[in-house]
Design a protein around this motif. Structure first.
Motif, PDB file in Angstrom:
ATOM      1  N   ALA A 193      34.082  17.173  33.195  1.00 26.13           N
ATOM      2  CA  ALA A 193      34.255  16.993  34.636  1.00 26.13           C
ATOM      3  C   ALA A 193      35.123  15.796  34.959  1.00 26.13           C
ATOM      4  N   GLY A 194      35.379  14.963  33.959  1.00 23.86           N
ATOM      5  CA  GLY A 194      36.210  13.780  34.165  1.00 23.86           C
ATOM      6  C   GLY A 194      37.637  14.071  34.564  1.00 23.86           C
ATOM      7  N   ILE A 195      38.079  15.341  34.440  1.00 21.01           N
ATOM      8  CA  ILE A 195      39.450  15.652  34.880  1.00 21.01           C
ATOM      9  C   ILE A 195      39.507  15.945  36.375  1.00 21.01           C
ATOM     10  N   MET A 196      38.354  16.137  37.009  1.00 21.42           N
ATOM     11  CA  MET A 196      38.368  16.371  38.457  1.00 21.42           C
ATOM     12  C   MET A 196      38.853  15.124  39.178  1.00 21.42           C
ATOM     13  N   ARG A 198      39.481  13.175  43.054  1.00 23.77           N
ATOM     14  CA  ARG A 198      38.948  13.140  44.409  1.00 23.77           C
ATOM     15  C   ARG A 198      39.817  13.958  45.376  1.00 23.77           C
ATOM     16  N   GLY A 199      39.158  14.895  46.056  1.00 20.39           N
ATOM     17  CA  GLY A 199      39.823  15.682  47.082  1.00 20.39           C
ATOM     18  C   GLY A 199      40.702  16.808  46.584  1.00 20.39           C
ATOM     19  N   THR A 219      29.442  16.928  40.397  1.00 22.44           N
ATOM     20  CA  THR A 219      30.610  16.048  40.301  1.00 22.44           C
ATOM     21  C   THR A 219      31.663  16.439  41.329  1.00 22.44           C
ATOM     22  N   ALA A 220      31.920  17.739  41.447  1.00 22.00           N
ATOM     23  CA  ALA A 220      32.911  18.214  42.414  1.00 22.00           C
ATOM     24  C   ALA A 220      32.500  17.835  43.838  1.00 22.00           C
ATOM     25  N   GLU A 221      31.222  17.966  44.138  1.00 23.78           N
ATOM     26  CA  GLU A 221      30.745  17.619  45.477  1.00 23.78           C
ATOM     27  C   GLU A 221      30.888  16.121  45.732  1.00 23.78           C
ATOM     28  N   ARG A 222      30.531  15.316  44.737  1.00 27.05           N
ATOM     29  CA  ARG A 222      30.620  13.859  44.891  1.00 27.05           C
ATOM     30  C   ARG A 222      32.060  13.415  45.137  1.00 27.05           C
ATOM     31  N   LEU A 223      33.017  14.107  44.520  1.00 33.03           N
ATOM     32  CA  LEU A 223      34.431  13.747  44.660  1.00 33.03           C
ATOM     33  C   LEU A 223      35.094  14.415  45.857  1.00 33.03           C
ATOM     34  N   GLY A 224      34.341  15.210  46.582  1.00 36.07           N
ATOM     35  CA  GLY A 224      34.914  15.880  47.749  1.00 36.07           C
ATOM     36  C   GLY A 224      35.952  16.916  47.400  1.00 36.07           C
ATOM     37  N   CYS A 225      35.774  17.579  46.248  1.00 34.13           N
ATOM     38  CA  CYS A 225      36.736  18.600  45.806  1.00 34.13           C
ATOM     39  C   CYS A 225      36.425  19.938  46.475  1.00 34.13           C
TER      40      CYS A 225
END
Length: 448
Positions: A193-196, A198-199, A219-225
């Motif tokens: 998930a480290g490649i995600m 923010r946004g 992780t995606a939710e936390r980064l606003g993806c």
């Protein structure tokens, strides 16, 4: 994997680097960031990037994404690793309105020399240099898109210097590379998930393990993806010999992918959704063409004719697959079952593995399915498992096994075993991409 035939300019440059720098991985972004800065940060001058990680399926995702984009007439650069026979396979340069071509030897060798010169002898891994070469080549050659495959993990992989990917995709996660990534799927998922970013859009492919899926989604939710999750936001299934794909835009009735195996429907679906999330428009005709023309060497590949294949029993069906972990073993075994339903044949495995893998978990998927396993060494690798020990692992997993000195010897034993059999066998050669590369090289049929 070694280059077949005469040593190319690029291979000679890489051999020289191998003597100067450590082999393998040293997960960090400091060295690659420093090197890329000296090269003018080519990673910031790329066309839209589709960045993909995963334990299994990322190679298929890459192949499907490339096919989808090329079917729309776009030029697509592709970076994959490892290679099977020749180093050039890692660098495919896009051609507008046509099929991307492996980087020419002189072009690749020149890029390697320039990157090595910029590094000025400082401590770095060869993989990091080769990743910088990809960024340099892709920045210098015009294209419409880049498909970039993670080498190992994600968070500290050398490819993870892309600050604004058009989309990140995470394919199926299972246990692999535990020494680097952790011994639980949740830990491995966190690294991938480290490649995600923010946004930036994120596509999460099919996940067997709830724990991995939850880590990725959180992780995606936390980064606003903006996130598309397989089975929730998009999916695919087989119906009456067709592939049905569905997402928020509706349902499409498509031909089954050219790549065999039920798991390829989910891989194709992830690629379709990711290409759309990256901002590209796909026509139904283009998707149909992509599914029917997609290519991915060494992954459930029907073995082409050649001097090595000639040793197999007459009429035998021979397949290659570089899958090497328990998750891969499961999907390959499921595909062999589907082949058996279509055309019943005795199944024989010819398997070699390196010492970072979990052989028993791989072989367990074939217990009761494989009639015989022949274990072989991996040529030109000091990390290959001893075939006698590997045969013991296969036996412990419930597969009758014996050791051989080479793939050629194993094929000869299969030919003798089935000399008077009423039906020629189905043979699967695999367990390692290194072994698959060796087989393709020896057979004179490297990827093009």
């Amino acid at each position: 994997m070694t280059t077949a035939g005469t040593l190319t300019q690029a291979a000679a440059e890489i051999d020289r680097l191998m003597t100067l720098h450590p082999k393998g991985f040293d997960l960090s972004l400091e060295r690659i960031t420093r090197l890329l800065a000296r090269l003018g940060n080519p990673q910031d001058r790329l066309p839209p990037v589709l960045h993909v990680a995963g334990t299994n399926g990322k190679g298929s995702f890459t192949a499907f994404s490339r096919a989808l984009l090329e079917a729309e007439g776009l030029a697509v650069h592709v970076h994959t690793s490892p290679h099977l026979v020749n180093w050039h396979e890692r660098y495919r340069l896009g051609v507008k309105g046509g099929r991307g071509q492996l980087a020419e030897d002189a072009v690749l060798a020149d890029a390697i020399r320039r990157v090595a010169e910029a590094n000025a002898g400082e401590t770095i891994t060869v993989f990091e240099i080769l990743t910088a070469v990809a960024f340099l080549l892709f920045a210098e050659h015009p294209a419409d898109a880049v498909v970039m495959e993670v080498g190992l993990g994600g968070r500290f992989d050398a490819t993870n210097v892309i600050r604004h990917p058009a989309v990140t995709a995470i394919m199926p996660i299972s246990l692999d590379h535990q020494a680097y990534l952790g011994d639980r799927v949740e830990l491995i998922a966190a690294e991938k998930a480290g490649i995600m970013k923010r946004g930036r859009p994120a596509v999460i492919g099919y996940q067997e393990f709830d724990g991995a899926r939850d880590v990725l989604a959180d992780t995606a939710e936390r980064l606003g993806c903006p996130t598309a999750l397989y089975s929730q936001d998009f999916l695919a299934h087989e119906e009456f010999g067709r592939m049905i794909y569905q997402d928020e835009d509706g349902l499409i009735d498509l031909p089954l992918p050219r790549l065999p195996g039920r798991h390829q429907l989910a891989n194709a679906a992830a690629a379709i959704r990711a290409v759309k999330a990256a901002g590209f428009t796909l026509s139904e005709q283009g998707i149909e063409k992509a599914l029917q023309t997609v290519e991915w060497a060494g992954r459930l590949q029907r073995m082409p004719k050649g001097p090595l294949l000639d040793l197999a029993p007459e009429g035998a069906e021979v397949w290659l697959d570089g899958g090497h972990n328990p998750g891969a073993g499961q999907v390959i075994a499921e595909t062999m079952v589907s082949f058996e339903e279509r055309d019943p044949r005795p199944l024989v495995l010819i398997i070699g593995m390196i010492n970072t893998k979990e052989p028993i978990g791989y072989f367990r998927a074939f217990a009761g399915l494989a009639e015989k396993v022949f274990t072989v060494p991996i040529p030109a690798s000091d990390a290959g498992l001893d075939p006698v020990a590997l045969a013991g692992d296969a036996a412990d997993a419930g597969c009758p096994a014996e050791a051989c000195g080479s793939v050629a010897e194993a094929l000869a034993r299969v030919a003798a075993l089935f000399k008077t059999a009423p039906k020629a066998p189905r043979i699967l050669i695999g367990g390692s991409l290194y072994l698959v590369g060796s087989v393709l090289g020896e057979n004179g049929t490297p990827p093009r």
